[in-house]
Design a protein around this motif. Structure first.
Motif, PDB file in Angstrom:
ATOM      1  N   ASN A 206       0.825  -1.201   0.000  1.00 35.43           N
ATOM      2  CA  ASN A 206       0.000   0.000   0.000  1.00 35.43           C
ATOM      3  C   ASN A 206       0.862   1.255   0.000  1.00 35.43           C
ATOM      4  O   ASN A 206       0.626   2.180  -0.771  1.00 35.43           O
ATOM      5  CB  ASN A 206      -0.910   0.011   1.236  1.00 35.43           C
ATOM      6  N   VAL A 207       1.853   1.255   0.907  1.00 35.55           N
ATOM      7  CA  VAL A 207       2.700   2.439   1.029  1.00 35.55           C
ATOM      8  C   VAL A 207       3.544   2.622  -0.231  1.00 35.55           C
ATOM      9  O   VAL A 207       3.892   3.727  -0.622  1.00 35.55           O
ATOM     10  CB  VAL A 207       3.588   2.318   2.291  1.00 35.55           C
ATOM     11  N   MET A 208       3.822   1.522  -0.902  1.00 36.34           N
ATOM     12  CA  MET A 208       4.668   1.559  -2.089  1.00 36.34           C
ATOM     13  C   MET A 208       3.939   2.113  -3.325  1.00 36.34           C
ATOM     14  O   MET A 208       4.572   2.505  -4.302  1.00 36.34           O
ATOM     15  CB  MET A 208       5.156   0.139  -2.384  1.00 36.34           C
ATOM     16  N   LEU A 209       2.622   2.145  -3.242  1.00 37.63           N
ATOM     17  CA  LEU A 209       1.815   2.497  -4.418  1.00 37.63           C
ATOM     18  C   LEU A 209       2.261   3.773  -5.137  1.00 37.63           C
ATOM     19  O   LEU A 209       2.397   3.762  -6.368  1.00 37.63           O
ATOM     20  CB  LEU A 209       0.338   2.584  -4.011  1.00 37.63           C
ATOM     21  N   PRO A 210       2.520   4.879  -4.417  1.00 38.21           N
ATOM     22  CA  PRO A 210       2.946   6.093  -5.132  1.00 38.21           C
ATOM     23  C   PRO A 210       4.222   5.898  -5.959  1.00 38.21           C
ATOM     24  O   PRO A 210       4.371   6.516  -7.016  1.00 38.21           O
ATOM     25  CB  PRO A 210       3.178   7.106  -4.002  1.00 38.21           C
ATOM     26  N   LEU A 211       5.107   5.018  -5.492  1.00 38.46           N
ATOM     27  CA  LEU A 211       6.356   4.806  -6.242  1.00 38.46           C
ATOM     28  C   LEU A 211       6.087   4.146  -7.586  1.00 38.46           C
ATOM     29  O   LEU A 211       6.899   4.207  -8.503  1.00 38.46           O
ATOM     30  CB  LEU A 211       7.321   3.936  -5.426  1.00 38.46           C
ATOM     31  N   LYS A 212       4.926   3.513  -7.668  1.00 36.44           N
ATOM     32  CA  LYS A 212       4.525   2.840  -8.892  1.00 36.44           C
ATOM     33  C   LYS A 212       3.943   3.845  -9.895  1.00 36.44           C
ATOM     34  O   LYS A 212       3.823   3.554 -11.068  1.00 36.44           O
ATOM     35  CB  LYS A 212       3.447   1.814  -8.514  1.00 36.44           C
ATOM     36  N   ILE A 213       3.565   5.014  -9.379  1.00 33.74           N
ATOM     37  CA  ILE A 213       2.813   5.968 -10.188  1.00 33.74           C
ATOM     38  C   ILE A 213       3.590   7.246 -10.473  1.00 33.74           C
ATOM     39  O   ILE A 213       3.477   7.830 -11.545  1.00 33.74           O
ATOM     40  CB  ILE A 213       1.482   6.297  -9.471  1.00 33.74           C
ATOM     41  N   VAL A 214       4.402   7.699  -9.491  1.00 31.05           N
ATOM     42  CA  VAL A 214       5.053   8.998  -9.608  1.00 31.05           C
ATOM     43  C   VAL A 214       6.445   8.845 -10.228  1.00 31.05           C
ATOM     44  O   VAL A 214       7.208   7.967  -9.833  1.00 31.05           O
ATOM     45  CB  VAL A 214       5.174   9.651  -8.212  1.00 31.05           C
ATOM     46  N   GLU A 215       6.744   9.702 -11.213  1.00 34.23           N
ATOM     47  CA  GLU A 215       8.101   9.775 -11.742  1.00 34.23           C
ATOM     48  C   GLU A 215       8.974  10.515 -10.730  1.00 34.23           C
ATOM     49  O   GLU A 215       8.478  11.355 -10.006  1.00 34.23           O
ATOM     50  CB  GLU A 215       8.097  10.516 -13.085  1.00 34.23           C
ATOM     51  N   PRO A 216      10.265  10.230 -10.634  1.00 30.69           N
ATOM     52  CA  PRO A 216      11.040   9.304 -11.450  1.00 30.69           C
ATOM     53  C   PRO A 216      11.015   7.860 -10.947  1.00 30.69           C
ATOM     54  O   PRO A 216      11.635   6.994 -11.534  1.00 30.69           O
ATOM     55  CB  PRO A 216      12.452   9.867 -11.324  1.00 30.69           C
ATOM     56  N   PHE A 217      10.305   7.621  -9.863  1.00 30.59           N
ATOM     57  CA  PHE A 217      10.313   6.268  -9.267  1.00 30.59           C
ATOM     58  C   PHE A 217       9.685   5.242 -10.204  1.00 30.59           C
ATOM     59  O   PHE A 217      10.140   4.112 -10.306  1.00 30.59           O
ATOM     60  CB  PHE A 217       9.550   6.273  -7.944  1.00 30.59           C
ATOM     61  N   LYS A 218       8.617   5.685 -10.858  1.00 26.54           N
ATOM     62  CA  LYS A 218       7.852   4.813 -11.740  1.00 26.54           C
ATOM     63  C   LYS A 218       8.738   4.122 -12.781  1.00 26.54           C
ATOM     64  O   LYS A 218       8.580   2.943 -13.068  1.00 26.54           O
ATOM     65  CB  LYS A 218       6.802   5.681 -12.431  1.00 26.54           C
ATOM     66  N   ARG A 219       9.683   4.902 -13.282  1.00 27.92           N
ATOM     67  CA  ARG A 219      10.533   4.429 -14.385  1.00 27.92           C
ATOM     68  C   ARG A 219      11.242   3.126 -14.033  1.00 27.92           C
ATOM     69  O   ARG A 219      11.365   2.229 -14.849  1.00 27.92           O
ATOM     70  CB  ARG A 219      11.565   5.517 -14.706  1.00 27.92           C
ATOM     71  N   THR A 220      11.710   3.051 -12.786  1.00 31.47           N
ATOM     72  CA  THR A 220      12.510   1.873 -12.408  1.00 31.47           C
ATOM     73  C   THR A 220      11.747   0.962 -11.455  1.00 31.47           C
ATOM     74  O   THR A 220      12.330   0.100 -10.820  1.00 31.47           O
ATOM     75  CB  THR A 220      13.827   2.307 -11.747  1.00 31.47           C
ATOM     76  N   PHE A 221      10.429   1.179 -11.362  1.00 30.54           N
ATOM     77  CA  PHE A 221       9.681   0.414 -10.358  1.00 30.54           C
ATOM     78  C   PHE A 221       9.763  -1.087 -10.578  1.00 30.54           C
ATOM     79  O   PHE A 221       9.981  -1.856  -9.664  1.00 30.54           O
ATOM     80  CB  PHE A 221       8.214   0.856 -10.335  1.00 30.54           C
ATOM     81  N   ARG A 222       9.595  -1.479 -11.836  1.00 29.41           N
ATOM     82  CA  ARG A 222       9.539  -2.904 -12.122  1.00 29.41           C
ATOM     83  C   ARG A 222      10.810  -3.645 -11.718  1.00 29.41           C
ATOM     84  O   ARG A 222      10.766  -4.688 -11.086  1.00 29.41           O
ATOM     85  CB  ARG A 222       9.249  -3.136 -13.597  1.00 29.41           C
TER      86      ARG A 222
ATOM     87  N   HIS B   8       7.019   9.191  -1.568  1.00 33.01           N
ATOM     88  CA  HIS B   8       7.622   9.698  -2.801  1.00 33.01           C
ATOM     89  C   HIS B   8       8.247  11.071  -2.588  1.00 33.01           C
ATOM     90  O   HIS B   8       8.479  11.806  -3.547  1.00 33.01           O
ATOM     91  CB  HIS B   8       6.589   9.726  -3.920  1.00 33.01           C
ATOM     92  N   ASP B   9       8.516  11.417  -1.312  1.00 30.12           N
ATOM     93  CA  ASP B   9       9.185  12.668  -0.980  1.00 30.12           C
ATOM     94  C   ASP B   9       8.513  13.884  -1.613  1.00 30.12           C
ATOM     95  O   ASP B   9       9.116  14.616  -2.391  1.00 30.12           O
ATOM     96  CB  ASP B   9      10.645  12.623  -1.441  1.00 30.12           C
ATOM     97  N   PRO B  10       7.242  14.112  -1.282  1.00 27.76           N
ATOM     98  CA  PRO B  10       6.529  15.216  -1.932  1.00 27.76           C
ATOM     99  C   PRO B  10       7.057  16.580  -1.495  1.00 27.76           C
ATOM    100  O   PRO B  10       7.567  16.728  -0.386  1.00 27.76           O
ATOM    101  CB  PRO B  10       5.087  15.020  -1.449  1.00 27.76           C
ATOM    102  N   ASP B  11       6.935  17.563  -2.397  1.00 26.71           N
ATOM    103  CA  ASP B  11       7.251  18.943  -2.026  1.00 26.71           C
ATOM    104  C   ASP B  11       6.137  19.503  -1.157  1.00 26.71           C
ATOM    105  O   ASP B  11       6.349  20.380  -0.338  1.00 26.71           O
ATOM    106  CB  ASP B  11       7.347  19.820  -3.284  1.00 26.71           C
ATOM    107  N   LEU B  12       4.939  18.985  -1.420  1.00 28.10           N
ATOM    108  CA  LEU B  12       3.763  19.542  -0.763  1.00 28.10           C
ATOM    109  C   LEU B  12       2.949  18.409  -0.152  1.00 28.10           C
ATOM    110  O   LEU B  12       2.622  17.434  -0.820  1.00 28.10           O
ATOM    111  CB  LEU B  12       2.925  20.295  -1.803  1.00 28.10           C
ATOM    112  N   LEU B  13       2.647  18.560   1.131  1.00 25.19           N
ATOM    113  CA  LEU B  13       1.845  17.543   1.818  1.00 25.19           C
ATOM    114  C   LEU B  13       0.493  18.151   2.167  1.00 25.19           C
ATOM    115  O   LEU B  13       0.425  19.170   2.860  1.00 25.19           O
ATOM    116  CB  LEU B  13       2.569  17.091   3.091  1.00 25.19           C
ATOM    117  N   LEU B  14      -0.572  17.557   1.669  1.00 22.64           N
ATOM    118  CA  LEU B  14      -1.922  18.060   1.915  1.00 22.64           C
ATOM    119  C   LEU B  14      -2.659  17.091   2.824  1.00 22.64           C
ATOM    120  O   LEU B  14      -2.795  15.908   2.503  1.00 22.64           O
ATOM    121  CB  LEU B  14      -2.680  18.202   0.588  1.00 22.64           C
TER     122      LEU B  14
END
Ligand SMILES: Nc1ncnc2c1ncn2[C@@H]1O[C@H](COP(=O)(O)OP(=O)(O)O)[C@@H](O)[C@H]1O
Ligand SMILES: [Mg+2]
Lengths: 289, 257
Positions: free
Chosen positions: A124-140, A187-193
């Motif tokens: 669950n916590v990993m989900l953003p890494l699957k979606i947000v660049e640049p993490f997405k690129r190397t997720f697989r 995913h180390d966001p700049d902005l946390l809402l």
């Protein structure tokens, strides 16, 4: 305690020599700005004004709490800032320019932890890494390696080290909300809402979560916009508190919380702190009428 | 003995008792085996005629599963389409509801008209009869994605496809597998029905032929075969459901705040 009014008289794109930059380089440029942004839902006589023209400026790395009566447009401001909706008038500026929110990395958490029940907490916590660049690129390729360590490190930081392989239904409400914070920050966001993230928790768990969030904030220093109806929560966590009027809302008070961070949980029983929350309470009681 | 095994034991004795009672009543009331054969007679027929029945069992299974597979493919496609698009939902739903309220039996003569009697109408009947529950369940599953979660994902920059793949489809799985259980039963009914009306193969046809030849115990043997096949198909998809979507039923008693 020293409360200072901080509403910018006019919100221009960043001036050549922003006055703030001389005093504090961290606040060199505004991260997010609403310029007379309003939101109207629907058309004609049935239209609902969710937000009156509002001007609000958040410096990078700031922690701003937004309080106000229910229905005044707090969630609407979050949705504006995250580009989920467009302002009916006015502007939403990021870094002084009108840009799509995609260019800003955003993490979001609501009162409802919305963990996916078929995935473990780790997944669950990993989900953003699957979606947000640049993490997405190397997720697989990376799934079992660095990303997993990254998730585990963050889970350990909020005390969920031993629950990585548990399913959401095996966790308590407070634990789920910790996992929710992790998902918003992985995913180390700049902005946390954060939209009333601790609203459904009991007081003790809530205070525990305040301290966890404070530690996470001081560790990573994202810009945080926290919507809450708990004035002590706002006072304990935020560097700035904005109070909104009843619907259609606008910001009617904007004050700094001049307490050094990290703050100890005992601070909420400080006379000065109590006085501040009391003042906020009275203000909100007035605008509710 | 646990409660579950006790229930299972009681249920087995209940079934056994049913057949025993049937046997005894037939003997006591002296029922002619042209009206209601005794279970023992049916068992003997089943045993001796099994080599003849076997190809028909395969035929019925083939028509059911082929129709079912086609129905699932069509049902999932339509379900995903109308579950993810508001426009498609609005446009297609009235027609689908109208279509679903037709008694599917009524389409058999049309298929026979178009394709002649045989395997094709059986497959097509099995197909059309199972499409609708799949469509409804897929569409419902997709439509129930929490708005909060969708906001979180959109804010992360997730595309529609990513949201569908990571959240929409997995969330829909319990609905999908629940609908498969219903759908396979319906397909089976559809195939047998069509065989009864217009085919020279399949268990449905065997029963029809046996009936007109007054081979009553063969009719009942066919019935038993159908019952066993129906139970087996249902049990298989039940098992599949519990394996694949166990998360949906696990821990329901644990309150999540
Ligand atoms: N999609 C919408 N359509 C119509 N009205 C809306 C919509 N979203 C919010 N509103 C209205 O706008 C007002 C502000 O909503 P919101 O920002 O959610 O308030 P809150 O401060 O409680 O978070 C509320 O009165 C709400 O009913
Ligand atoms: Mg709200």
């Amino acid at each position: 305690m020293n409360m200072t009014s901080d509403i910018p008289a006019q919100a221009m794109p960043v001036p050549a020599t922003p006055p703030a930059s001389r005093t504090n380089p961290v606040h060199a440029r505004p991260a997010i700005e609403l310029q007379d942004a309003s939101v109207v839902f629907g058309k004609g006589p049935q239209s609902v004004t969710a937000l009156s023209p509002t001007t609000l400026r958040m410096e990078r790395g700031d922690f701003l709490a937004l309080v106000g009566p229910s229905g005044c447009g707090k969630s609407t401001i979050l949705r504006l800032v995250s580009n989920l909706i467009q302002p009916s008038s006015g502007l939403v500026l990021l870094g002084g320019r009108e840009v799509a929110a995609k260019e800003l990395r955003i993490g979001m958490a609501f009162q409802n932890p919305t963990m996916l029940p078929w995935l473990t907490i780790e997944k669950n916590v990993m989900l953003p890494l699957k979606i947000v660049e640049p993490f997405k690129r190397t997720f697989r390729q990376d799934r079992k390696g660095a990303y997993r360590d990254r998730v585990h490190a963050l889970l350990a930081q909020v005390g969920l080290k031993d629950f990585a392989n548990h399913f959401p239904w095996q966790l308590s409400g407070g634990m789920l909300q910790r996992a929710n914070l992790c998902r918003a920050l992985i995913h180390d966001p700049d902005l946390l809402l954060l939209d009333e993230p601790f609203g459904a928790l009991d007081q003790f768990t809530r205070e525990e979560l305040w301290q966890i969030l404070q530690d996470l904030y001081l560790d990573r220093k994202p810009t945080v916009l926290l919507v809450t109806h708990d004035l002590r929560e706002a006072g304990f966590l935020a560097r700035r508190i904005c109070v909104m009027s009843a619907r259609p809302g606008r910001v009617i008070s904007d004050r700094a919380v001049d307490l050094p961070q990290p703050r100890d949980i005992g601070v909420i029983y400080d006379p000065a702190f109590v006085e501040m929350t009391q003042g906020l309470r009275e203000l909100i009681a007035q605008v509710r009428k | 003995m646990t409660d579950a095994t006790r229930i299972r034991l009681m249920s087995s004795s209940f079934i056994l008792g049913f057949f025993l009672l049937w046997e005894v009543l037939c003997i006591v009331l002296n029922v002619s085996d042209l009206i209601l054969p005794r279970p023992s007679e049916i068992a003997v027929t089943l045993w001796t005629r099994f080599p003849v029945l076997w190809p028909h069992i395969l035929q019925t299974l083939y028509a059911t599963l082929t129709g079912f597979t086609l129905g699932v493919i069509i049902g999932v496609s339509i379900g995903v389409l109308i579950g993810t698009s508001r426009v498609a939902y609005g446009v297609a739903y009235p027609l689908l509801v109208g279509f679903s309220s037709i008694p599917k039996v009524a389409v058999v003569p049309i298929f026979v008209l178009w394709f002649g009697s045989g395997t094709t109408p059986a497959i097509l009947t099995a197909m059309v009869i199972c499409v609708f529950p799949i469509v409804v369940n897929i569409a419902t599953g997709l439509a129930t994605t929490e708005p909060d979660l969708e906001d979180v994902l959109k804010t992360l920059g997730a595309s529609k496809k990513e949201i569908l793949w990571n959240v929409g489809l997995p969330r829909t799985m319990p609905y999908f597998f629940a609908s498969l259980k219903v759908a396979i039963t319906l397909s089976f009914v559809g195939a047998v029905l069509s065989e009864t009306v217009a085919s020279n193969k399949g268990i449905g046809n065997v029963m029809m032929t046996a009936s007109s030849n007054f081979q009553v115990s063969l009719v009942f043997a066919g019935l038993i075969v159908l019952a066993l096949m129906g139970v087996a198909l249902y049990a298989f998809f039940s098992f599949l459901e519990s394996r694949v979507t166990g998360w949906a039923t696990r821990g329901n008693d644990i309150a999540i705040t």
